[in-house]
Scaffold this active site. Sequence first.
Site, mmCIF file in Angstrom:
data_model
loop_
_atom_site.group_PDB
_atom_site.id
_atom_site.type_symbol
_atom_site.label_atom_id
_atom_site.label_comp_id
_atom_site.label_asym_id
_atom_site.label_seq_id
_atom_site.Cartn_x
_atom_site.Cartn_y
_atom_site.Cartn_z
ATOM 1 N N ASP A 1 -6.447 -2.001 2.593
ATOM 2 C CA ASP A 1 -6.939 -1.289 3.336
ATOM 3 C C ASP A 1 -7.365 -1.544 4.446
ATOM 4 O OD1 ASP A 1 -7.983 0.973 4.429
ATOM 5 O OD2 ASP A 1 -9.545 1.039 4.094
ATOM 6 N N ARG B 1 -6.929 -0.551 -4.207
ATOM 7 C CA ARG B 1 -5.825 -0.570 -3.140
ATOM 8 C C ARG B 1 -5.494 -1.940 -3.251
ATOM 9 N NH1 ARG B 1 -9.301 2.881 0.942
ATOM 10 N NH2 ARG B 1 -9.488 4.015 -1.017
ATOM 11 N N ARG C 1 0.976 -1.189 -0.293
ATOM 12 C CA ARG C 1 0.141 0.031 -0.223
ATOM 13 C C ARG C 1 1.070 1.162 0.267
ATOM 14 N NH1 ARG C 1 -5.004 1.923 2.116
ATOM 15 N NH2 ARG C 1 -5.624 3.774 1.913
ATOM 16 N N ASP D 1 -8.544 -0.467 8.789
ATOM 17 C CA ASP D 1 -9.177 0.129 9.417
ATOM 18 C C ASP D 1 -9.817 0.186 10.748
ATOM 19 O OD1 ASP D 1 -9.166 2.123 7.673
ATOM 20 O OD2 ASP D 1 -10.798 1.680 6.759
#
Length: 162
Positions: free
Chosen positions: A101, A98, A89, A103
């Site tokens: 990811d 991407r 990334r 989170d």
Amino acid sequence: MNAAIHVYAVALGSNRPDGRHGSPAQVVAAAIARLDAKFTLFDASAIIATPAEGGAGREFANAVALVESDLAPPAMLAALKAIEREFGRRPGRRWGPRVLDLDLALWSGGRFASRRLAIPHPRLAERGFVLAPLATIAPNWRTGAHAVRHLAARLGKARPLR
């Protein structure tokens, strides 16, 4: 004295194939394995397919993993960003394609807020691609007044990835 152990709900997403790991679903599966190697994997959802949002291009593969760690939220975020970099990334467009990811959606400590991080994730209640898989592994986890399963039910279900 031992550090406190926290449980984090980590949302995973990929919509770009990677030469080392393969398809976006394979990237997400490899990232779950990486989370297990770095932290203690408590549980992980199935990987689901979801449409891209905000100009991200291709369909996403998404999942949620529950991991245990003694890291505080800012250190946990830094660790997740390091894993994203391991997977290739690079900084770019906010809503662009991407490889990976990661989170922080929730943590067992409740709410956390700093300049760089807010837990629960500020848009969690709008994100079916996080809520649907999270509801399969932590349906009773509360985000304020609502359980995850209630928030997920409001948004509908994502379709399973083959």
